[in-house]
Each structure stands twice: as C-alpha cells, then as structure tokens.
Design a protein around this motif. Structure first.
Motif, PDB file in Angstrom:
ATOM      1  N   LEU A  43      63.784  57.496  37.596  1.00  0.00           N
ATOM      2  CA  LEU A  43      62.538  57.543  36.851  1.00  0.00           C
ATOM      3  C   LEU A  43      62.767  58.287  35.543  1.00  0.00           C
ATOM      4  CD1 LEU A  43      60.095  58.309  39.788  1.00  0.00           C
ATOM      5  CD2 LEU A  43      60.427  56.132  38.611  1.00  0.00           C
ATOM      6  N   GLY A  54      61.654  53.106  34.649  1.00  0.00           N
ATOM      7  CA  GLY A  54      62.663  53.398  35.645  1.00  0.00           C
ATOM      8  C   GLY A  54      63.853  52.483  35.483  1.00  0.00           C
ATOM      9  N   CYS A  91      64.148  57.359  44.930  1.00  0.00           N
ATOM     10  CA  CYS A  91      63.868  57.738  43.547  1.00  0.00           C
ATOM     11  C   CYS A  91      64.626  58.999  43.152  1.00  0.00           C
ATOM     12  CB  CYS A  91      62.376  57.997  43.353  1.00  0.00           C
ATOM     13  SG  CYS A  91      61.318  56.578  43.649  1.00  0.00           S
TER      14      CYS A  91
END
Length: 293
Positions: free
Chosen positions: A85, A75, A21
């Motif tokens: 994100l 996202g 992420c």
C-alpha cells in the motif's frame, strides 16, 4: 458514487478479503492532494508496471519520476500476491479517459470501446474516480502472471467492491479507460471480472471453489476460433512459462497459441507428435483453464 475509504477502512477491507498487505512508507498521507479532486469514487483500475523486481517497482510507484510525480497508484501487487500500500488518496495512475466508459462503470453495465485519452477532447480525470493498482509485470505479453498475483488482483478488487456494494463491472483495466494504453497485458479483464463475481458470491476472505473450462475438443481449435476461452488458455500458458507470444494472448487462436501449447505439452512430458501444439483432453485438464463466464 461514493466517498473515499479512510486508510484504516481500506486496509481493513483488504485484510478481511485475505489480502497480504504491507504498509509502505507514509502511505496513509502520501497522495496528490491539491492537484485535483479525489471524490466521487466510482471503481477500481488495474495496471501493469512495465518493470521487474519488487523493491524497485514499489519504490518507482511510490516516488514516481520527473514527468509524473508519485504516488502512481494506491497499491502495488507483487508476483507473490503481496500488496504494498503506497497511498490512500489521489494518485497519478489513470489520467484522462472516456466519459462513456465512466458512465458504464457507474451504471455497472458492459463497457463500450474507449475513444479518449489524456489530453483528448472531453477526456475525464480518472485519478479522481478510481482506485488504482499496479501489478508488477513487464507488460510484454510473455512475462508470467503467477496464480498468486492473479488471486491478489481478484481479492483486492472484490474487497473494494464489497466495501461499496459494487458489482464486478466496477473493475476495469487501464486499456479499457484510455485508448492509448495497453495494460494490463497478459490476462483477460473479462475473465478477471468473472472471477470477482464468484468471489463476491462468497463470504469475505473465503476462496470460492475453482471452476475450469471443460475441454472444448480438438475440432474447436482446428477452426482457429476467436473466443474468450483462447485468451484464458493463453494466460495460463504464460503463467506456466510456456509463452511464444509476442504481444500476449488474445481471443484469436493463432500459430503462437499452437507453439505455446506445444511448450506446455513438452513440459507435461509429451514428445514427438504428442507435442504438436493441438490441445488434447489430458493436457487441457492439467492446464486448469479458468471459466470465462
């Protein structure tokens, strides 16, 4: 029904599932608050961006455009599997959709055909009910879906399902929600849900052993079948850069599948009549078509 995850809880769930992420901009507070509900949450929706390039695609989804302000999803899933994100609240990604589809998602059962869209009578606000993930892809059926990207879609979906105790039936494509949408194009949501089922059967972050379709035989293809295996095969051919599809793989075996498979055979080093587009056992095993059930 469930309340939204906090930004921290969403990030933790994704990372626990092995998702790479990137926290983009002020994603924790970047949302469409004040423009509609964000609760109760019922599922996950997958989209394609109809764009190319990671930086430009992420910025587009973050900012939106004149007619549709951002964020356009929660996202953005890049080709290399990285998830950017961009929101933890309400986002402009789903629009209006079919209430019967929503009921099926809530009940975690097979989806009916959608017969509604933004502005149609009885359409339901999907932005209030679904997490949305945009996947960088041109959406033309020929742009490849790399394994890393498909793996990230699987992991993201499983992470959210696991957080809520949902089954894979809580994950849908935009085209399954709205009858005027076509995304995601280029892979099968039915096959993706099967992948999510297998992942949910393992511990978070663990990769389930891959399962591939056994070679169904040349006669299977000579009958020009309509079968999910054909879609799964086509998705792999697209991922390998061997697409001759104009609008993406479908369950119906056609001349486009033969031409695409011939490209794969030539990529494997076959020539002449050995690259005629009809699948054989060795080239099929090398293609690694994922199980559809």
């Amino acid at each position: 029904m469930a309340t939204p995850l906090t930004a921290s809880a969403l990030l933790a769930a994704l990372r626990a599932e092995g998702v790479k992420c990137v926290e983009y901009g002020s994603w924790r507070t970047h949302n469409r608050a004040g423009h509609g509900a964000w609760d109760p949450i019922n599922g996950v929706m997958i989209h394609h961006t109809v764009s190319s390039g990671t930086d430009a695609s992420v910025r587009l989804c973050y900012d939106g455009y004149a007619d549709l302000p951002g964020p356009l999803c929660h996202g953005v899933i890049a080709k290399d599997g990285t998830v950017y994100l961009i929101s933890a609240g309400r986002a402009n990604h789903a629009g209006g959709g079919d209430g019967q589809v929503l009921n099926a998602v809530i009940s975690e059962r097979s989806l009916p055909s959608t017969n509604a869209h933004e502005g149609s009578a009885g359409a339901v606000d999907g932005n209030a009910r679904f997490y949305g993930f945009e996947c960088i892809n041109l959406g033309n059926g020929a742009d490849p879906w790399p394994d890393a990207q498909l793996d990230a879609i699987e992991r993201v979906s499983a992470a959210i399902c696991r957080a809520y105790g949902w089954s894979a039936e809580s994950v849908i494509g935009h085209k399954e929600w709205s009858d005027w949408k076509s995304d995601p194009r280029g892979f099968s949501m039915t096959t993706m849900r099967s992948r999510i089922v297998r992942r949910l059967a393992t511990k978070p972050g663990k990769t389930p052993p891959p399962k591939f379709e056994p070679f169904p035989g040349v006669d299977f293809f000579k009958r020009y079948p309509r079968d999910p295996i054909v879609t799964a095969m086509g998705t792999r051919l697209v991922a390998e850069g061997c697409s001759a599809y104009k609008s993406g793989p479908s369950p119906q075996f056609t001349a486009a599948d033969i031409t695409s498979y011939a490209k794969w055979q030539r990529k494997q080093g076959y020539t002449g009549k050995d690259a005629d587009g009809w699948p054989g056992r060795k080239s099929w095993d090398a293609l690694k078509v994922p199980k559809t059930t």
